[in-house]
Scaffold this motif. Structure first.
Motif, PDB file in Angstrom:
ATOM      1  N   ASP A   1      28.385  19.609  16.571  1.00 25.41           N
ATOM      2  CA  ASP A   1      29.832  19.509  16.342  1.00 25.41           C
ATOM      3  C   ASP A   1      30.394  20.826  15.829  1.00 25.41           C
ATOM      4  N   LEU A   2      29.698  21.428  14.881  1.00 21.97           N
ATOM      5  CA  LEU A   2      30.174  22.684  14.303  1.00 21.97           C
ATOM      6  C   LEU A   2      30.209  23.790  15.354  1.00 21.97           C
ATOM      7  N   ARG A   3      29.166  23.887  16.148  1.00 24.97           N
ATOM      8  CA  ARG A   3      29.142  24.917  17.199  1.00 24.97           C
ATOM      9  C   ARG A   3      30.296  24.724  18.177  1.00 24.97           C
ATOM     10  N   ARG A   4      30.549  23.469  18.552  1.00 25.69           N
ATOM     11  CA  ARG A   4      31.643  23.194  19.488  1.00 25.69           C
ATOM     12  C   ARG A   4      32.990  23.562  18.875  1.00 25.69           C
ATOM     13  N   GLU A   5      33.210  23.195  17.620  1.00 27.71           N
ATOM     14  CA  GLU A   5      34.478  23.491  16.946  1.00 27.71           C
ATOM     15  C   GLU A   5      34.707  24.997  16.843  1.00 27.71           C
ATOM     16  N   VAL A   6      33.675  25.729  16.446  1.00 28.19           N
ATOM     17  CA  VAL A   6      33.806  27.191  16.301  1.00 28.19           C
ATOM     18  C   VAL A   6      34.047  27.836  17.658  1.00 28.19           C
ATOM     19  N   SER A   7      33.341  27.358  18.681  1.00 22.31           N
ATOM     20  CA  SER A   7      33.514  27.918  20.026  1.00 22.31           C
ATOM     21  C   SER A   7      34.930  27.691  20.539  1.00 22.31           C
ATOM     22  N   LEU A   8      35.441  26.468  20.379  1.00 20.14           N
ATOM     23  CA  LEU A   8      36.807  26.174  20.824  1.00 20.14           C
ATOM     24  C   LEU A   8      37.828  27.028  20.072  1.00 20.14           C
ATOM     25  N   THR A   9      37.623  27.193  18.780  1.00 17.38           N
ATOM     26  CA  THR A   9      38.560  27.975  17.974  1.00 17.38           C
ATOM     27  C   THR A   9      38.506  29.447  18.366  1.00 17.38           C
ATOM     28  N   ARG A  10      37.306  29.969  18.593  1.00 21.50           N
ATOM     29  CA  ARG A  10      37.170  31.366  19.008  1.00 21.50           C
ATOM     30  C   ARG A  10      37.872  31.594  20.347  1.00 21.50           C
ATOM     31  N   GLN A  11      37.719  30.646  21.268  1.00 15.59           N
ATOM     32  CA  GLN A  11      38.387  30.762  22.568  1.00 15.59           C
ATOM     33  C   GLN A  11      39.904  30.753  22.403  1.00 15.59           C
ATOM     34  N   ALA A  12      40.412  29.912  21.503  1.00 19.61           N
ATOM     35  CA  ALA A  12      41.861  29.849  21.278  1.00 19.61           C
ATOM     36  C   ALA A  12      42.383  31.159  20.707  1.00 19.61           C
ATOM     37  N   VAL A  13      41.638  31.750  19.766  1.00 19.51           N
ATOM     38  CA  VAL A  13      42.058  33.027  19.174  1.00 19.51           C
ATOM     39  C   VAL A  13      42.010  34.138  20.217  1.00 19.51           C
ATOM     40  N   GLU A  14      40.950  34.172  21.021  1.00 21.44           N
ATOM     41  CA  GLU A  14      40.838  35.205  22.058  1.00 21.44           C
ATOM     42  C   GLU A  14      41.956  35.058  23.094  1.00 21.44           C
ATOM     43  N   HIS A  15      42.296  33.823  23.435  1.00 21.31           N
ATOM     44  CA  HIS A  15      43.399  33.590  24.379  1.00 21.31           C
ATOM     45  C   HIS A  15      44.710  34.119  23.800  1.00 21.31           C
ATOM     46  N   ALA A  16      44.953  33.835  22.532  1.00 22.28           N
ATOM     47  CA  ALA A  16      46.178  34.311  21.883  1.00 22.28           C
ATOM     48  C   ALA A  16      46.211  35.836  21.830  1.00 22.28           C
ATOM     49  N   GLN A  17      45.051  36.454  21.608  1.00 21.05           N
ATOM     50  CA  GLN A  17      45.000  37.927  21.605  1.00 21.05           C
ATOM     51  C   GLN A  17      45.327  38.489  22.981  1.00 21.05           C
ATOM     52  N   ARG A  18      44.784  37.846  24.032  1.00 15.86           N
ATOM     53  CA  ARG A  18      45.071  38.321  25.389  1.00 15.86           C
ATOM     54  C   ARG A  18      46.554  38.191  25.719  1.00 15.86           C
ATOM     55  N   GLN A  19      47.209  37.175  25.155  1.00 18.12           N
ATOM     56  CA  GLN A  19      48.637  36.985  25.403  1.00 18.12           C
ATOM     57  C   GLN A  19      49.490  37.968  24.599  1.00 18.12           C
ATOM     58  N   GLY A  20      48.882  38.667  23.653  1.00 18.34           N
ATOM     59  CA  GLY A  20      49.616  39.665  22.878  1.00 18.34           C
ATOM     60  C   GLY A  20      50.447  39.081  21.753  1.00 18.34           C
ATOM     61  N   TRP A  21      50.071  37.908  21.254  1.00 20.94           N
ATOM     62  CA  TRP A  21      50.815  37.316  20.154  1.00 20.94           C
ATOM     63  C   TRP A  21      50.469  38.042  18.860  1.00 20.94           C
ATOM     64  N   GLY A  22      51.396  38.053  17.928  1.00 23.50           N
ATOM     65  CA  GLY A  22      51.119  38.633  16.619  1.00 23.50           C
ATOM     66  C   GLY A  22      50.254  37.682  15.808  1.00 23.50           C
ATOM     67  N   LEU A  23      48.976  38.010  15.645  1.00 23.30           N
ATOM     68  CA  LEU A  23      48.049  37.109  14.974  1.00 23.30           C
ATOM     69  C   LEU A  23      47.773  37.500  13.528  1.00 23.30           C
ATOM     70  N   GLY A  24      48.265  38.659  13.120  1.00 22.32           N
ATOM     71  CA  GLY A  24      48.012  39.082  11.744  1.00 22.32           C
ATOM     72  C   GLY A  24      46.525  39.282  11.500  1.00 22.32           C
ATOM     73  N   ASP A  25      46.024  38.675  10.434  1.00 20.86           N
ATOM     74  CA  ASP A  25      44.624  38.833  10.047  1.00 20.86           C
ATOM     75  C   ASP A  25      43.752  37.711  10.609  1.00 20.86           C
ATOM     76  N   LEU A  26      44.296  36.927  11.530  1.00 18.52           N
ATOM     77  CA  LEU A  26      43.567  35.770  12.068  1.00 18.52           C
ATOM     78  C   LEU A  26      42.269  36.164  12.785  1.00 18.52           C
ATOM     79  N   PRO A  27      42.224  37.234  13.591  1.00 20.15           N
ATOM     80  CA  PRO A  27      40.941  37.593  14.221  1.00 20.15           C
ATOM     81  C   PRO A  27      39.852  37.904  13.193  1.00 20.15           C
ATOM     82  N   ARG A  28      40.220  38.601  12.119  1.00 17.23           N
ATOM     83  CA  ARG A  28      39.232  38.900  11.062  1.00 17.23           C
ATOM     84  C   ARG A  28      38.788  37.612  10.367  1.00 17.23           C
TER      85      ARG A  28
END
Length: 201
Positions: A68-95
């Motif tokens: 469950d933890l691996r799946r949750e982290v993987s989904l969240t990482r994909q969501a953050v990477e998608h937002a980065q590709r879209q050029g949204w202002g993420l602040g310190d979220l990637p870190r």
């Protein structure tokens, strides 16, 4: 003599070149072999976790927590990477995501250690299992909150884009309409007045 010495030089150069190529080939094979070994080890670990999670008892429950933890982290990482590709202002979220992933790896190791000990020993440390469950709940809740926030941002971006597209559509349709011809309107009024006169006794 000069022809023999030239031939020897050519042979030595060719041998040196072949030796260099062989060394580069061996280096690449070793590097690829190491990568393949790491991938195979990861795949074996994942498969072992999946198989162990199918059982019953505390060890199987802990293995399911790991999945469950691996799946949750993987989904969240994909969501953050998608937002980065879209050029949204993420602040310190990637870190923050990198720190969360590192902490999830630590927790995954602790879960794996507990599951292994539980499979080998009949004695259960319920206090540690309770703390592991609490940490699991906090980590998965953080992942869910990050994804919910990113999805909210995505919906807001989409709403803005749809509103802009809708107004542009209205403008384009309005621009394509032909203005009414005043002569046609006069003809229509004249025709109506004649019909009204015919209806009068």
């Amino acid at each position: 003599m000069t022809e023999i010495s030239e031939l020897v030089v050519v042979v030595v150069v060719i041998l040196a070149f072949l030796l260099l190529l062989g060394g580069a080939g061996i280096y690449l094979l070793v590097k690829l072999g190491r990568k393949a070994a790491v991938k195979a080890k990861q795949a074996t670990t994942r498969l072992t976790t999946q198989v162990n999670a199918m059982g019953t008892g505390d060890a199987a429950e802990v293995e399911r927590l790991r999945l469950d933890l691996r799946r949750e982290v993987s989904l969240t990482r994909q969501a953050v990477e998608h937002a980065q590709r879209q050029g949204w202002g993420l602040g310190d979220l990637p870190r923050l995501m990198a720190d969360l992933s590192a902490q999830a790896d630590v927790h995954d190791g602790q879960l794996g250690m507990y599951a292994q000990q539980r499979r080998m020993s009949p004695y259960v440390d319920h206090a540690t299992l309770g703390r592991l469950r609490e940490h699991q709940a906090k980590l998965t809740a953080m992942c869910a909150r990050i994804r919910a926030d990113l999805l909210g941002d995505q919906v807001r971006h989409t709403a803005t884009g749809i509103a802009d597209l809708s107004s542009r559509t209205d403008l384009e349709i309005e621009a394509r309409r032909h203005a009414p011809d005043p002569l046609d309107q006069i003809d229509e009024l004249y025709r109506r007045s004649i019909e009204e006169r015919k209806d009068l006794p």
